[in-house]
Design an enzyme around this catalytic site. Structure first.
Site, PDB file in Angstrom:
ATOM      1  NE  ARG A  55      85.720  65.244  -6.444  1.00  0.00           N
ATOM      2  CZ  ARG A  55      85.062  65.267  -5.968  1.00  0.00           C
ATOM      3  NH1 ARG A  55      84.058  65.514  -7.191  1.00  0.00           N
ATOM      4  NH2 ARG A  55      85.028  65.135  -4.465  1.00  0.00           N
ATOM      5  CE  LYS A 115      72.061  75.305   8.862  1.00  0.00           C
ATOM      6  NZ  LYS A 115      71.027  74.784   8.046  1.00  0.00           N
ATOM      7  N   GLY A 162      85.403  69.226   0.612  1.00  0.00           N
ATOM      8  CA  GLY A 162      85.917  70.674  -0.410  1.00  0.00           C
ATOM      9  C   GLY A 162      85.984  71.298   0.950  1.00  0.00           C
ATOM     10  N   GLY A 207      80.919  64.444   0.589  1.00  0.00           N
ATOM     11  CA  GLY A 207      80.595  63.475   0.891  1.00  0.00           C
ATOM     12  C   GLY A 207      80.606  62.130   1.935  1.00  0.00           C
TER      13      GLY A 207
HETATM   14  C1  3PG Z   1      80.635  65.400  -5.448  1.00  0.00           C
HETATM   15  O1  3PG Z   1      81.758  66.031  -6.149  1.00  0.00           O
HETATM   16  O2  3PG Z   1      81.065  65.486  -4.281  1.00  0.00           O
HETATM   17  C2  3PG Z   1      80.748  63.647  -5.849  1.00  0.00           C
HETATM   18  O3  3PG Z   1      80.875  64.052  -6.878  1.00  0.00           O
HETATM   19  C3  3PG Z   1      79.436  63.596  -5.746  1.00  0.00           C
HETATM   20  O4  3PG Z   1      78.335  63.930  -6.448  1.00  0.00           O
HETATM   21  P1  3PG Z   1      76.929  64.231  -5.894  1.00  0.00           P
HETATM   22  O5  3PG Z   1      76.890  64.768  -4.228  1.00  0.00           O
HETATM   23  O6  3PG Z   1      75.979  64.639  -6.250  1.00  0.00           O
HETATM   24  O7  3PG Z   1      76.240  62.429  -5.703  1.00  0.00           O
HETATM   25 MG    MG Z   2      78.709  66.148  -3.345  1.00  0.00          MG
END
Ligand code: 3PG
Ligand code: MG
Length: 398
Positions: free
Chosen positions: A36, A197, A354, A377
């Site tokens: 990142r 899931k 991830g 996310g």
């Molecule tokens: C992540 O690592 O997915 C982003 O930086 C968002 O982090 P968060 O889920 O804690 O908002």
């Molecule tokens: Mg996250």
């Protein structure tokens, strides 16, 4: 969507507040994956080259509104300096007089990093006053944090409305890649969705069956679909309670002309462990004591054949228990096929999440994909068809 880019902004001599996502994994103070950070370097370099003064705003972990030394961004300064090849100064707060002074005194060629925005409880409430405090530090706002764009926070949303705003290079690249994979893709399009899931990916599946030609389902969630088709899955991970929902998805997909691809053969073991003794069986013959840990070779052949007919592949989630050898075999084989086709110019391949990126890196395929998102996310929410507040705010901002 019409957002501005750095090219549309006058940056010369300006303080450019850049929202970045440098939420990188760290073990004993050492950054274990600096992806990142490396991916925001072009934005920082372009701002410096245009005579701008980059001031970085970011969150780190989830401190819940409290100052926590182990979540101070100060520890990332050396990694940032290496990535940007320039001096990075640090201010111990993201608002207030000390930060304002540091921003004012920033010299051409230098970068200023501000402390973790989430040390302020108001950040995650998208508080406008906190955003106003941040806005005092800059003349221009640049959001380069696609991976945090699913959060409506002061630094990602409210702030975009207070200053002339634009997207950074990574934000641009992420949005363009997603657009080419799901917005206006070259068809046929295949989506690969894996993971544990069905319940966490329901919205995703519902959105995808409307958009893609083939939907390959793998991982634990495939087991739930096998149950929906009346097959026994022994002791496998499966959400039996979701079986009717899975059946509805299959039916709806048929009506929409989307073909759902489930495993036709399975790799079964009795324990969830690396190198557990295992056998390959037809999908409808999982023994009572068995646990499905991967898709079998016939399934992989079918998936690679579908890739062969596709022009676009979008991927989220591994096909099997990829963290345990040899149950990473289906994920690896399918990923390497997508990579080879991409290399040959036959396929656009985009992946995010991830676990997905970890699996594709482990298979050695990631380097040949058209695009690997830095987002978890946010990638998922975009695939679900949701509006990301951080992106929407850029769109509305002048
Ligand atoms: C992540 O690592 O997915 C982003 O930086 C968002 O982090 P968060 O889920 O804690 O908002
Ligand atoms: Mg996250």
């Amino acid at each position: 969507m019409a957002w501005k880019t750095l090219d549309d902004m006058d940056l010369n001599g300006k303080r450019v507040l850049v929202r970045v996502d440098i939420n990188v994994p760290i073990v004993d103070g050492v950054v274990t994956d600096s992806t990142r950070i490396r991916r925001i370097a072009p934005t920082v370099r372009d701002i410096l080259a245009a005579g701008g003064r980059p001031i970085l705003l970011a969150h780190f972990g989830r401190p819940g509104g409290e100052r926590r030394e182990n979540l101070s961004l100060n520890q990332l300064v050396p990694t940032l300096e290496r990535a940007f090849e320039t001096k990075v100064l640090f201010a111990a707060d993201c608002v207030g007089t000390e930060a304002e002074l540091a921003a004012e005194l920033l010299q051409p060629g230098e970068v200023l990093l501000l402390e973790n925005t989430r040390f302020h409880a108001l950040e995650t409430k998208n508080d406008p006053d906190l955003a106003a405090g941040m806005a005092r530090l800059g003349d221009v706002y640049c959001n380069d944090a696609f991976s945090a764009a699913h959060r409506a926070h002061s630094s990602t949303e409210a702030l975009a409305r207070l200053l002339p705003a634009c997207a950074g290079r990574l934000m641009q690249a992420e949005l363009e890649a997603l657009e080419s994979a799901l917005g206006q893709p070259e068809r046929p399009v295949t989506a690969v969705v894996g993971g544990a899931k069905v319940s966490t990916k329901l919205e995703l599946l519902s959105n995808l069956i409307e958009k893609v030609d083939y939907l390959v389902i793998g991982g634990g969630m495939a087991n739930t679909f096998l149950v929906a088709k009346g097959m026994g899955v022994g002791k496998s991970l499966a959400e039996r309670i979701m079986k009717d929902t899975a059946a509805e998805i299959i039916k709806k997909a048929e009506g929409l002309g989307c073909q759902i691809i489930l495993p036709t053969d399975i790799v079964v073991a009795e324990t969830f462990a690396s190198h557990a003794p295992h056998q390959v069986l037809p999908a409808d013959q999982c023994p009572e004591e068995g646990m499905i840990l991967d898709a079998g070779p016939d399934s992989v052949a079918r998936i690679t054949e579908i890739f062969g007919q596709s022009k676009t592949v979008i991927w989220n989630g591994p096909l099997g228990a990829f963290e345990l050898e040899p149950f990473d075999a289906a994920t690896n084989a399918a990923a390497l096929k997508a990579a080879a086709m991409t290399r040959a110019g036959q396929l656009t391949s985009v992946a995010g999440g991830g676990d997905t990126v970890a699996a594709l890196n482990a298979s050695g395929a990631a380097g040949d994909f058209s695009y690997i998102s830095t987002a978890g996310g946010a990638f998922l929410e975009w695939m679900e068809g949701k509006t990301l507040p951080g992106v929407a705010a850029l769109d509305q901002a002048g």
